[in-house]
Design a protein around this motif. Structure first.
Motif, PDB file in Angstrom:
ATOM      1  N   THR A   1      -2.197   6.743   8.551  1.00 15.94           N
ATOM      2  CA  THR A   1      -2.361   7.296   7.212  1.00 15.94           C
ATOM      3  C   THR A   1      -3.433   8.376   7.241  1.00 15.94           C
ATOM      4  O   THR A   1      -3.946   8.759   8.301  1.00 15.94           O
TER       5      THR A   1
ATOM      6  N   VAL B   1       4.468   3.020  11.075  1.00 10.31           N
ATOM      7  CA  VAL B   1       4.208   1.588  10.919  1.00 10.31           C
ATOM      8  C   VAL B   1       4.512   0.894  12.240  1.00 10.31           C
ATOM      9  O   VAL B   1       5.645   0.959  12.735  1.00 10.31           O
ATOM     10  N   TYR B   2       3.495   0.208  12.800  1.00  7.01           N
ATOM     11  CA  TYR B   2       3.621  -0.405  14.122  1.00  7.01           C
ATOM     12  C   TYR B   2       3.070  -1.819  14.038  1.00  7.01           C
ATOM     13  O   TYR B   2       1.854  -2.032  14.119  1.00  7.01           O
TER      14      TYR B   2
ATOM     15  N   PRO C   1       5.276   9.863  12.094  1.00  6.47           N
ATOM     16  CA  PRO C   1       4.588   9.519  10.860  1.00  6.47           C
ATOM     17  C   PRO C   1       4.294  10.745  10.015  1.00  6.47           C
ATOM     18  O   PRO C   1       4.204  11.865  10.524  1.00  6.47           O
TER      19      PRO C   1
ATOM     20  N   TRP D   1      -6.057   4.934  11.070  1.00  2.98           N
ATOM     21  CA  TRP D   1      -5.224   3.748  11.193  1.00  2.98           C
ATOM     22  C   TRP D   1      -5.616   2.775  10.085  1.00  2.98           C
ATOM     23  O   TRP D   1      -6.804   2.513   9.896  1.00  2.98           O
TER      24      TRP D   1
ATOM     25  N   VAL E   1      -0.994   1.000  10.610  1.00  5.11           N
ATOM     26  CA  VAL E   1      -0.202   1.965   9.851  1.00  5.11           C
ATOM     27  C   VAL E   1      -0.970   3.277   9.866  1.00  5.11           C
ATOM     28  O   VAL E   1      -2.160   3.311   9.523  1.00  5.11           O
TER      29      VAL E   1
ATOM     30  N   VAL F   1      -1.430  -1.402   1.451  1.00  3.10           N
ATOM     31  CA  VAL F   1      -1.051  -2.252   2.579  1.00  3.10           C
ATOM     32  C   VAL F   1      -1.332  -3.718   2.250  1.00  3.10           C
ATOM     33  O   VAL F   1      -0.514  -4.606   2.543  1.00  3.10           O
TER      34      VAL F   1
ATOM     35  N   LEU G   1       6.611   0.578   3.901  1.00  2.00           N
ATOM     36  CA  LEU G   1       5.523   1.493   4.218  1.00  2.00           C
ATOM     37  C   LEU G   1       5.949   2.621   5.152  1.00  2.00           C
ATOM     38  O   LEU G   1       5.193   3.581   5.353  1.00  2.00           O
ATOM     39  N   VAL G   2       7.134   2.532   5.742  1.00  4.70           N
ATOM     40  CA  VAL G   2       7.589   3.539   6.701  1.00  4.70           C
ATOM     41  C   VAL G   2       7.678   4.906   6.024  1.00  4.70           C
ATOM     42  O   VAL G   2       8.230   5.050   4.934  1.00  4.70           O
TER      43      VAL G   2
END
Length: 256
Positions: free
Chosen positions: A113, A44-45, A13, A121, A111, A81, A71-72
């Motif tokens: 950030t 992104v998970y 990330p 997260w 995600v 988001v 968003l990746v």
């Protein structure tokens, strides 16, 4: 459908001071096909659990993670988001329906950030798939199920220990797509703690295993992939009645 990538430097990330180790495992269980979809790359998970019949459910979940793929490699805020989830809702709603039951999908995950220089997260959730965090060996569910049984438990009408056997336990109250014109996703920030182990899963895991068993399997596994594999194997051994999909994300911090 699984959309993922190995957890090497190319898919780390874009957050300074944080590295992740990612494990992904999925199995169709006793179902004829797998309607779950996964995106686990570049911060992104997420896991999506499709519904609406085999073909429709698989397409719905795949469409959701395809949209979230925007968003990746970014460091989005809560509003970004949320907008992406609403875009995914519209895309799933636009899918053709071959029956009275419109395609829909749950989605949950995190995600990675930054917020004011702090790694965070972005937790997101629509439906009854779940995101957990384990830190210091203690597991905590961080999302709230959008389901009839969860609402009944919260209101005190059904005891928690009876929820797993309730006939309405699989009725979800929010999905991407389906019949709703708009969707109100749960989206919020959670600061990254050193040693966070995040678990994102479809209800094929939580229908088979208690939180205590999930915590024990996570504690017993050294790496993220071992943890994901152990959880799916345990769910299958416990009955595996549904598709089961697991993403485990271990976060480690380092000095900048």
């Amino acid at each position: 459908m699984v959309v993922t990538a190995p957890s090497d430097e190319s898919v780390q990330p874009a957050v300074r001071g944080v590295r992740v180790d990612v494990g992904v495992a999925s199995d169709q269980g006793r179902r004829d096909g797998n309607e779950d979809a996964v995106l686990a790359s570049g911060g992104v998970y997420v896991v999506a659990d499709g519904m609406g019949g085999h073909d429709a459910g698989e397409v719905a979940s795949g469409t959701a993670v395809e949209v979230l793929g925007a968003l990746v490699g970014t460091t989005p805020d809560v509003d970004e988001v949320t907008r992406t989830l609403r875009d995914a809702h519209e895309r799933v709603r636009d899918l053709p329906s071959g029956s009275y039951r419109r395609p829909g999908t749950t989605v949950t995950g995190v995600v990675l950030t930054e917020h004011e220089g702090v790694p965070c997260w972005v937790v997101l959730n629509v439906g009854d798939s779940r995101t957990y965090r384990m830190v210091g060996g203690v597991l905590e569910q961080v999302t709230t199920d959008h389901s009839e049984i969860a609402e009944l438990v919260r209101s005190g009408l059904v005891p928690l220990d009876a929820a797993a056997r309730h006939p309405r336990r699989h009725v979800v109250t929010r999905v991407l797509g389906g019949g709703a014109t708009v969707v109100e996703p749960d989206v919020w920030l959670l600061a990254v703690s050193p040693g966070d182990r995040m678990l994102v899963c479809s209800d094929g895991l939580t229908d088979e295993l208690t939180d205590a068993r999930i915590e024990a399997e996570l504690r017993a596994a050294d790496g993220a992939q071992e943890a994901a594999d152990r959880l799916v194997a345990a769910a299958l051994a416990a009955g595996g009645h549904d598709n089961v999909t697991v993403v485990v994300v271990d976060a480690s911090t380092r000095r900048r």
